[in-house]
Design an enzyme around this catalytic site. Structure first.
Site, PDB file in Angstrom:
ATOM      1  N   VAL A  28       0.838  -1.211   0.000  1.00 32.59           N
ATOM      2  CA  VAL A  28       0.000   0.000   0.000  1.00 32.59           C
ATOM      3  C   VAL A  28       0.870   1.256   0.000  1.00 32.59           C
ATOM      4  CG1 VAL A  28      -1.822   1.257   1.207  1.00 32.59           C
ATOM      5  CG2 VAL A  28      -1.865  -1.239   1.172  1.00 32.59           C
ATOM      6  N   ARG A  59      11.112  -1.089   7.442  1.00 30.67           N
ATOM      7  CA  ARG A  59      11.886  -1.993   8.304  1.00 30.67           C
ATOM      8  C   ARG A  59      13.305  -2.118   7.757  1.00 30.67           C
ATOM      9  NH1 ARG A  59       8.221  -6.776   9.325  1.00 30.67           N
ATOM     10  NH2 ARG A  59       8.086  -6.487   7.095  1.00 30.67           N
ATOM     11  N   LYS A 119      -7.134  -1.603   9.664  1.00 26.46           N
ATOM     12  CA  LYS A 119      -8.434  -1.949  10.279  1.00 26.46           C
ATOM     13  C   LYS A 119      -8.285  -2.787  11.533  1.00 26.46           C
ATOM     14  CE  LYS A 119      -7.288  -4.564   6.601  1.00 26.46           C
ATOM     15  NZ  LYS A 119      -6.957  -4.332   5.242  1.00 26.46           N
ATOM     16  N   GLU A 143     -10.207   5.993   5.958  1.00 34.14           N
ATOM     17  CA  GLU A 143     -11.020   5.535   4.813  1.00 34.14           C
ATOM     18  C   GLU A 143     -10.461   4.247   4.208  1.00 34.14           C
ATOM     19  OE1 GLU A 143     -14.037   7.283   3.399  1.00 34.14           O
ATOM     20  OE2 GLU A 143     -13.971   5.132   3.066  1.00 34.14           O
ATOM     21  N   ILE A 150     -13.340   2.125  -1.992  1.00 30.81           N
ATOM     22  CA  ILE A 150     -14.732   2.602  -1.885  1.00 30.81           C
ATOM     23  C   ILE A 150     -14.833   3.604  -0.727  1.00 30.81           C
ATOM     24  CG2 ILE A 150     -17.143   1.921  -1.498  1.00 30.81           C
ATOM     25  CD1 ILE A 150     -16.357  -0.940  -2.318  1.00 30.81           C
ATOM     26  N   GLY A 201      -0.996  -8.708  -4.285  1.00 25.56           N
ATOM     27  CA  GLY A 201      -0.990  -7.684  -3.226  1.00 25.56           C
ATOM     28  C   GLY A 201      -2.341  -7.499  -2.557  1.00 25.56           C
ATOM     29  N   GLU A 204      -3.452  -9.995   3.281  1.00 27.88           N
ATOM     30  CA  GLU A 204      -2.723  -9.437   4.417  1.00 27.88           C
ATOM     31  C   GLU A 204      -1.378 -10.153   4.548  1.00 27.88           C
ATOM     32  OE1 GLU A 204      -3.943  -6.790   6.410  1.00 27.88           O
ATOM     33  OE2 GLU A 204      -5.288  -6.817   4.698  1.00 27.88           O
ATOM     34  N   ASP A 215     -10.300 -10.238   8.980  1.00 27.88           N
ATOM     35  CA  ASP A 215     -10.202  -8.934   8.331  1.00 27.88           C
ATOM     36  C   ASP A 215     -11.608  -8.359   8.080  1.00 27.88           C
ATOM     37  OD1 ASP A 215      -8.524  -6.924   6.625  1.00 27.88           O
ATOM     38  OD2 ASP A 215     -10.091  -7.631   5.268  1.00 27.88           O
ATOM     39  N   LYS A 219     -13.509  -4.996   9.675  1.00 23.33           N
ATOM     40  CA  LYS A 219     -14.168  -3.980   8.839  1.00 23.33           C
ATOM     41  C   LYS A 219     -15.655  -3.871   9.185  1.00 23.33           C
ATOM     42  CE  LYS A 219     -10.986  -4.747   4.974  1.00 23.33           C
ATOM     43  NZ  LYS A 219     -10.732  -5.610   3.803  1.00 23.33           N
TER      44      LYS A 219
END
Ligand code: NAP
Ligand code: HSE
Length: 446
Positions: A28, A59, A119, A143, A150, A201, A204, A215, A219
């Site tokens: 990300v 890292r 999240k 967001e 979205i 990608g 997680e 996950d 959310k």
């Protein structure tokens, strides 16, 4: 300080400069750096600010990564990024809940606005993080934490703020939706498709978070909390992942006019909120049945607006970067206009809110049993269901399966989860039943 002010930025004397400190530059983070270098100038011109990527913590600074970064900008010391007085906004994209929590807390204690896609962190520690925002006057923008690109957080907090949210149904995990879609289209194994999702990608760093439903649980908890005004922690949310779903179930579901989706469901039932995450049979004509691959969708029903559908890519570098940029836009405008608390991260407004226990949740069910093909088997199973007051709607034994055991599919009428679980235990103990029964809840969206 070495900085990247994006080429094409129209510099006006009154433009406020916003220095960004990025912590984490993996899937990300690299997407954000690339998106900023592509559209940062346009975004700055739209907002009347000068966006500048000033420092990046990772890292391992020597690792090759998708985004090009000036060497001078990169460090392995996140504290030197967060504490730098020139950094105006901290973007946390490292993941996890230990060091990431320290990063976010430290930045908020300094009164800085923080953007995060995390999240797991917000779901578990939201309440204490929001208190820090209140105390220190920064803000938290998240967001990108729910449903990739979205803008569902903005929709719930702003666009739909005049509505009571009656129900919310979400395909909230791109990896699971990708796996279920590919299993149906290509008939490949779960494990093979998960490897593809990791390569693309979507998954997680710890993919069990995706496939075991956690996950989506994080959310769904965030969305339910925003919709209902009390913070709902992950351990209050029933969760079941997709590991036990087979291509056989996907095919049988289709035969019966359904497809299988991992859904997050939030419904107001009396004075309680039902909030669950589990694989669900969705009627194939329903709009959510046609959300494929890495796409997510959230169907929100408000008492004034009626149904609204929010659709887009739910995972991956670009979609998530789009949401991070949207948060950077809000943070920049709030810095520019000195309006940091304009939209607070969370406003508790129902002190008495409570979650419906899963045992009281009512659904129709799909049941797949592996049984010995002998007379009397069906009668024994039907007897248990009858004694449990669970009505049978359809029984179906597909042809072409030979061997010691054969599949037996049943569609069952509405029952509580408690009744269904009790009946399943008894059915599973029958000598004619050769494997653990597969039960999938059905949603009819009434
Ligand atoms: P990722 O590829 O594993 O990237 C993590 C980054 O954090 C790496 O750059 C890593 O550095 C860095 N990092 C780890 N520990 C660090 C430390 N102690 N100090 C400084 N940097 C450290 O993860 P990702 O997929 O980008 O996900 C990041 C966050 O976004 C997670 O919270 C995830 O849940 C969320 N998210 C992901 C997606 C998605 O589609 N992937 C979508 C929405 C939200 P190195 O590169 O040197 O190892
Ligand atoms: N792993 C997550 C998913 C990333 O697949 O949906 C987006 O939050």
């Amino acid at each position: 300080m070495s900085q990247a002010i994006f080429p094409g930025t129209l510099l006006l004397p009154e433009m406020r400069k916003v220095n960004i400190g990025l912590v984490g530059c993996g899937t990300v983070g690299s997407g954000v750096v690339q998106a900023l270098s592509r559209n940062g100038a346009l975004m700055g011109s739209r907002l009347g600010v000068k966006l500048s990527l000033a420092k990046v913590a990772v890292r391992n600074p020597r690792k090759a990564r998708a985004a090009r970064l000036a060497k001078r900008m990169v460090t392995n010391d996140w504290e030197s990024v967060v504490r730098d007085p020139k950094i105006d906004v901290v973007v946390e994209l490292m993941g996890g809940t230990t060091t990431a929590r320290k990063v976010v807390n430290e930045a908020l204690k300094l009164g800085k606005p923080v953007v995060t896609a995390n999240k797991a962190l917000i779901s578990a520690h939201g309440e204490s993080i929001f208190k820090l925002v209140e105390k220190n006057g920064g803000n938290l923008y998240y967001e990108a934490a729910v449903a990739g690109g979205i803008p569902i957080i903005k929709s719930l907090r702003e666009g739909l703020s005049g509505n009571r949210i009656q129900s919310l149904y979400g395909i909230l995990n791109g990896t699971c939706n990708f796996i279920l879609t590919q299993m149906e289209l290509e008939g490949r194994s779960f494990e093979e498709i998960l490897l593809d999702a990791q390569r693309l990608g979507y998954a997680e760093a710890e993919p069990s978070l995706d496939v075991d439903g956690f996950d989506a649980q994080h959310k769904a908890g965030i969305l339910a909390s925003l919709a209902h005004g009390f913070w709902i922690k992950p351990n209050q949310i029933f969760v079941e992942g997709i590991r036990h779903i087979t291509t056989l179930d996907i095919q049988f579901a289709r035969h019966l006019g359904y497809c299988i989706k991992l859904l997050g469901i939030v419904k107001k039932i009396g004075d309680k909120v039902q909030i669950v995450v589990h694989p669900t049979l969705v009627p194939e004509k329903h709009v959510l049945a046609n959300v494929s691959g890495v796409y997510n969708a959230i169907l929100v029903r408000g008492d004034i607006v009626g149904d609204t559908l929010h659709y887009g890519q739910g995972a991956g570098a670009d979609a998530t970067a789009s949401a991070v940029l949207s948060d950077l836009a809000d943070a920049s405008l709030d810095l520019k206009n000195v309006s940091m608390g304009r939209v607070p991260p969370f406003v508790p407004h129902d002190q008495k809110g409570s979650v419906l226990p899963i045992e009281e949740s009512v659904n129709p069910f799909y049941l797949r049993l592996s049984v010995v093909d002998k007379p009397g088997t069906l009668a024994r199973i039907a007897a248990i269901l009858g004694e449990s007051k669970i009505g049978i709607c359809t029984v179906f034994q597909p042809e072409g399966h030979v061997g010691e055991s054969v599949p037996l599919i049943m569609m069952l009428h509405d029952a509580t989860d408690a009744a269904m679980q009790k009946a399943l235990k008894r059915i599973g103990r029958l000598s004619a039943v050769k494997a653990k029964p597969t039960m999938i809840r059905i949603e009819n969206f009434n």
